[in-house]
Structures are given as C-alpha cells and as structure tokens.
Design an enzyme around this catalytic site. Structure first.
Site, PDB file in Angstrom:
ATOM      1  N   GLU A 235      -3.855  10.707   8.651  1.00 49.13           N
ATOM      2  CA  GLU A 235      -4.563  10.648   7.386  1.00 49.13           C
ATOM      3  C   GLU A 235      -5.826  11.468   7.528  1.00 49.13           C
ATOM      4  OE1 GLU A 235      -6.133   6.834   5.870  1.00 49.13           O
ATOM      5  OE2 GLU A 235      -4.238   6.678   4.811  1.00 49.13           O
TER       6      GLU A 235
ATOM      7  N   HIS B 272     -17.175  -3.402   5.772  1.00 49.55           N
ATOM      8  CA  HIS B 272     -16.293  -3.445   4.611  1.00 49.55           C
ATOM      9  C   HIS B 272     -16.628  -4.579   3.643  1.00 49.55           C
ATOM     10  CE1 HIS B 272     -14.142  -0.457   6.799  1.00 49.55           C
ATOM     11  NE2 HIS B 272     -13.925  -1.276   7.794  1.00 49.55           N
TER      12      HIS B 272
ATOM     13  N   LYS C   3       0.797  -1.217   0.000  1.00 49.33           N
ATOM     14  CA  LYS C   3       0.000   0.000   0.000  1.00 49.33           C
ATOM     15  C   LYS C   3       0.839   1.281   0.000  1.00 49.33           C
ATOM     16  CE  LYS C   3      -3.343  -2.746  -0.210  1.00 49.33           C
ATOM     17  NZ  LYS C   3      -3.695  -3.159  -1.581  1.00 49.33           N
TER      18      LYS C   3
ATOM     19  N   ARG D 252      -7.269  -7.673 -10.524  1.00 45.63           N
ATOM     20  CA  ARG D 252      -7.988  -8.908 -10.882  1.00 45.63           C
ATOM     21  C   ARG D 252      -9.386  -8.534 -11.346  1.00 45.63           C
ATOM     22  NH1 ARG D 252     -11.474  -8.463  -6.582  1.00 45.63           N
ATOM     23  NH2 ARG D 252     -10.501  -7.783  -4.659  1.00 45.63           N
TER      24      ARG D 252
END
Lengths: 501, 165
Positions: free
Chosen positions: A200, A235, A116, A292
């Site tokens: 963040e 999520h 990430k 993907r």
C-alpha cells in the site's frame, strides 16, 4: 411520524438523541446496566429499563434484551447511537425483522462497508480514489517487487493475515525493498501463520478528513462538508474541527462529491461518514465509511445549522431531505474537544473514579454534550469520555480562542482529565497553523505535554479552607441559589438544578 | 489547623487560622498570607487576597484535595505524616442538613458500603435539589430521615463511618 424510540446506547450520545426526540415529540425509552442506574440518560428518558450487568456484553450489546424492551415498551423505532451495536448488520436486521424502524442505514450497506476489501473494490468501481496498492493472494516476492514500482515509494508492506503492527514495514526506496519483504514475510508467518503480503502506498503527513453525508429513501444524497480529525493519539481522535485548514474550495468540492458517490455505491440511506486520508499536495484517498452517527457530528451541526439526529429520524420515517446540496452552506468555524478521564502524564491511562464535581462552561456559542453529572463514577466498563465541548465562532482563530476559555471554565474535580493537554494542544504552534497530521501528536508528545502548573497560592488556600471546614462532607455552606449561568458567579450553584421551575 | 499536602513531588505545609475579624491567616511554608473567603455555590469559595480575587472550587477524597482555580486544576495529595490532614477530626460522624429542606430520596440503607462522592440523600429546598454525598469511602451506620420528611438546618440525616482499611 415515529412515536416512541428505544435508544440502544448510554452516556452523552443517548442524551443527545433524547434531545432530538423531545423536540420531535417522540417518546424516549432508555436502557441501562446496573452500573448506570443513576445515569443522566436514565433520568432524562420518559421510561427506563434495566437490561443487565455492567459489562457491555451483558447489557448494551445484548440485542435480545434490547428488542425485548422495545417490544415491552411499545416502541416503533430503535436508534443505536455510535459504538455498541450501531454497526452490526445482524442487529439492524433483527430490528427490522421485529417490525420496528431502524434509525440508521440499511443492513446491507453496513455489511458491505464493514468488510474493508469489499468496500475498497466497490469504491474503485464507483470511481472513488482508494490508496494505491497491490494485492494478490498468490504473489511471489518477485511479483511484489515488480508491483512496488507501480505503487510508488514510500510504501507499506503489510501482512494480509493480521494487524496490530506485526508484519508492517515502511519502505522508502527500492534498495530496501527486498529486505523489507523478506523480514515482513517471516514476521507474518510467525505471527499469523500466513506469509501473504500486500503493498500500500504510504501516505506521509496525511490528514484524516471525513465527509458527512445524508441520504433519504427517495434517492437524494447530499454531503455536509468535511471534518478535520487529524489530531489523534494512537488513532484516538482528540480534537475535531470544520472547515479543515488543509482544504481548498476545489478540493472540498471534489471530496464532497466523492463521498456522495461512495454513499450511492452502497445504496446508502440515513446519516453516514466517509473517511479519507488527504495530503498537503491535494491528493485524497478513501479509507472507510462509518455507517452511523459520529461522535464528532456536532461540529458539522454548528457550521451547517442542520440537526443531524432530527434528520436521522425524519429519514427513517421515510421523509425526503428538506434541502438540496445547493441549499447547504458551511458557515463559520467549529471545534470539538473530547474531554476524557485519563492521565496524560501517566501514559494516558483511563482514570477511573468519581467525578465529585462537574460544572460545564456556560458561554455563548459553546455547546457541551455530556452524559455525566456530579457524583457519577467513571468505571472500567465504558468509554472514559466525560464530555464533548464544542466552540463556534466566525473564524478559526476566534473558535480556538473561545475553546481555550471554555476549557479553562470547565470544572471537573475528583478524577484526572486531559483538559490541560487539550489546552496545550489547542495553543500549540502546529495547531494554530493547521499543520497537525495523524502522526504529529504521537511524534511530538514530549513537547506537547505541558508541565504541571506551578502551584497557585489560591489552590493551597482553597484546600486548607476545605479541610478546616471539614468539607467534602455535607457540612458545606448551603447558600445555593437558583441562578443559572456563569460558574464563576457567586450566585451560581453549579451542582444544583431547578425542579419544575 | 496545620495541613500537609503533596504537589509535584514536594511537600507544602500550611497552617491556617480564622481571626476574630473573620479574615483568615495562613502560613504557607513560612510565608504569611492574609485573605478573606466567602463560601459560594456548591464546593465553591470566593477568595480575596491583596488585590487578587478568584473563585476556587474544591472537593476532597481519601487521597487528595482537588481544586480548580483561575482556569487550572490541581490535585494536592494528602500527606500521610505530620498534620494527618486526611483524618479531619477523626473522620466519619454525622451528616447534617445545611438548610431547611424536604427529603426527596434516601439512596442508601444501614450497612451500605459507599464510595467517596456517592450521593446518599437528595433534598429539595427553594426548588433546588441538594445532594448529600459521602465524604469518603465508608459505611452507613444509621439512617435518620425518610423520604418526604422536612428537616431543619443542622438536623442529622445519617450517621456515617469512615472505613479504616
């Protein structure tokens, strides 16, 4: 062109890939675990090979076993589907090293997007907006406090060393910052033995919006518009749709271009998805790239008329994309509902058991992607998704209305499903207004969960008739007739299919 | 016959009888309901009561009767007391062919432990595939047919025993 494909997956996506292969004249090789001996993907394949026991580590994640089947069966390519080994660059490389074609992105693209922090740096370099933040391994509390002014409020204090919600603080104003930093640092030290923190920006009312991209090996990269995936519970995506009710044409254009830039920045080839978080104010930030095919790819297929899986094979075979960006249109509206074997009234726990009766809806402009059939078991080993139901109409309201009917005509008996939760969600005010963000469902679960429906007399009568006739055994009236179509038609035998015409 | 079901924490008592005219009479917690029912498709019934019609699909397992009707799913728990609905005449017994058919596949052997709903025998008739499934968890006591054999309506296929555990 490719001739024979090993499908390194199971369930609905294996079935979906086989359908594309059959249209392309590519022979299909299925693999299965001992739990999937009678599974639909095994029945539909040209050849099928047992690769191990039910736990995925012993079967669908066993790359040696998969490569050995590919060799034994004489395959020239491998499609990984989603999940399992689809985003493991080691497996992609092993396939290539074995002299086979990998129907997916280059291994180095998988690797770069898989880390990430690397991905974030790459995206910043490519001019793709990332969530504003501050990270410095040697940051002191004073440095973090100073940086917070730049990041802006509200912000999230996160632990560099871990996850799982530990060491995370949401800070809404500068006065609360010092306490939050100290608290998070102590928690991170205890939980991860690592006191490092980073900051963040906290995106409130964020929508999860992702953009489908396709890139060929000749340098052509296009996007196929967005998918709105904000209807999530913990999520876990539940409902996806396209177009997103949040986006303006200008924002759609910007996000599409950003996704193309993101793909180009890692030398992407094949189908991929760039995930963004977007705000009602019109900001959007890169989250990650899924290297993907996605579960929710069908909604994109319905509004663009493009078969993504067939194009994955064409791209893997070295063909150029058959269209340019200017040729692509987003027409009408498509919604996907994921039907899970889970119990919404019992903490959404997976409901294992046997689906004794499965009858999908048969309606115009309704697509069902499923890997199960009546009599199949939902086991603890795999994802409890029973089916994806996808509805299409010219308008969003029309697509919602069609989806409601499709869900009501979906019969799944023997295990608990989330069908009535999906119905309640689809028919909620928040969904109708397109205002569901990624936190809505978890926050409003109590009001979204429908009460058990009042017991219909007909349900009681049906149960009593069933018992009176000693059914559930084979002693059911066999008036099966070979008619397809409406499950409500008295002529329809929903658990049967015609052999060989 | 009398059955007791649990739904949403309440008990529902049903007495159902088939009348000589072919109609059914049910007593649901003291209310009398007259209706007709025709078997349709697999696990399906067309129910007609007064002016209302509905197609219901129903399957049973050891703990519940699962019904889909008028766009809703219901799980009716099978009560352990009173009518002892779950035993359905003692449970187990023979599984018989419901129509003349050819046996495509016998998926079990004598002594196999099977789960409710598991496919035991696959038959073909009128180019239709018919699956014979286990009525409950249990044991295959005897296999009376083999692949390729043609069976008559009512012919015994398997002897099946419900597990008592």
């Amino acid at each position: 062109m490719l001739k024979k494909c090993l499908i390194a997956n199971r369930g609905e996506i294996a079935v979906r890939i086989m359908r594309a292969c059959q249209e392309l004249g590519i022979r299909t090789v299925a693999v299965y675990s001992t739990a999937d001996r009678n599974a639909r993907h095994v029945q539909l394949a040209d050849e099928a090979y047992l690769i191990g026991e039910a736990p995925p580590q012993q079967s669908y994640l066993n790359s040696d076993a998969l490569l050995s089947v590919a060799h034994q069966a004489g395959c020239d390519c491998v499609h990984p589907g989603y999940g399992f080994l689809s985003e493991r660059e080691m497996f992609a490389q092993a396939v290539l090293d074995a002299g086979l074609v990998w129907v997916g992105p280059p291994p180095f693209a998988i690797a770069q997007m898989g880390v990430k922090t690397t991905a974030r740096a790459l995206m910043q370099a490519a001019g793709v907006p990332v969530v504003p933040g501050y990270q410095d391994d040697h940051a002191t509390l004073e440095m973090l406090q100073a940086a917070a002014q730049q990041v802006g409020f509200p912000l999230m204090v996160k632990a560099a060393g871990g996850g799982g919600g530990k060491g995370i603080r949401i800070v809404r104003e500068v006065a609360a910052l010092r306490d939050a930093l100290e608290g998070a640092r102590n928690e991170a030290q205890k939980a991860f033995n690592d006191p490092r923190l980073f900051l963040e920006r906290y995106i409130e009312r964020g929508h999860h919006i992702e953009v489908q991209v396709l890139a060929d090996a000749h340098g052509n990269t296009v996007h196929l518009f967005e998918r709105e995936c904000s209807a999530q519970r913990r999520h876990q995506k539940i409902i996806e749709e396209t177009p997103s009710p949040l986006l303006t044409p200008a924002l759609r254009e910007q996000m599409g271009q950003a996704a193309v830039n993101a793909a180009r920045a890692v030398g992407y080839v094949n189908a991929g998805t760039v995930e963004f978080i977007a705000t009602p104010a019109g900001e959007f930030f890169f989250l990650e790239m899924n290297t993907r095919l996605q579960v929710e790819h069908p909604v994109t297929e319905l509004v663009t008329g493009v078969d993504l899986v067939k194009l994955q094979f064409a791209i893997a075979a070295g063909e150029p994309l058959p269209f340019t960006q200017a040729d692509l249109r987003q027409q009408g509206h498509a919604i996907e509902c994921r039907v899970y074997a889970e119990d919404p009234r019992n903490g959404f726990l997976p409901a294992i058991g046997t689906v004794a009766h499965f009858a999908p809806p048969h309606m115009p402009n309704v697509r069902v992607d499923s890997g199960i059939q009546s009599g199949d078991s939902i086991t603890i080993h795999y994802d409890p998704m029973i089916a994806k139901i996808i509805a299409y109409d010219s308008t969003r309201a029309g697509a919602i209305a069609r989806m409601v009917q499709a869900l009501r005509h979906t019969v799944i008996l023997g295990t608990t499903t989330n069908l009535d939760f999906l119905l309640a969600l689809l028919q909620s005010e928040a969904f109708a207004r397109g205002e569901i963000d990624t936190t809505t469902i978890d926050a409003q679960l109590d009001t979204l969960l429908p009460p058990l429906p009042a017991l219909d007399d007909f349900a009681i009568l049906a149960a009593a008739l069933h018992d009176l006739n000693g059914q559930g055994t084979a002693s059911k009236p066999a008036v099966s007739t070979p008619h397809d179509g409406d499950p409500y038609s008295p002529w329809n035998a929903t658990d049967s299919f015609r052999l060989g015409g | 016959m009398q059955y007791v079901y649990d739904y949403d924490g309440r008990q529902v008592n049903v007495r159902i009888t088939r009348r000589p005219d072919g109609q059914y009479e049910a007593d649901i917690d003291g209310r009398t309901v007259l209706f007709s029912a025709s078997p349709i498709a697999q696990n399906g019934w067309l129910l007609v009561k007064d002016d209302a019609r509905a197609v219901a699909t129903v399957v049973g397992d050891a703990g519940a009767r699962h019904v889909h009707v008028r766009g809703q799913h219901y799980a009716l728990g099978v009560a352990e007391r009173g009518g002892r609905a779950r035993r359905r005449g003692g449970g187990g017994g023979d599984l018989t062919a419901q129509m003349p058919a050819q046996i495509l596949e016998v998926r079990v052997n004598v002594g196999d432990r099977v789960q409710a709903g598991q496919v035991l025998v696959v038959m073909e008739a009128m180019k239709m595939e018919l699956r014979v499934t286990a009525p409950s968890d249990g044991v295959v006591k005897q296999v009376l047919v083999q692949k390729g054999q043609v069976v008559e309506r009512g012919q015994r296929l398997l002897e099946f025993g419900e597990e008592v555990s």
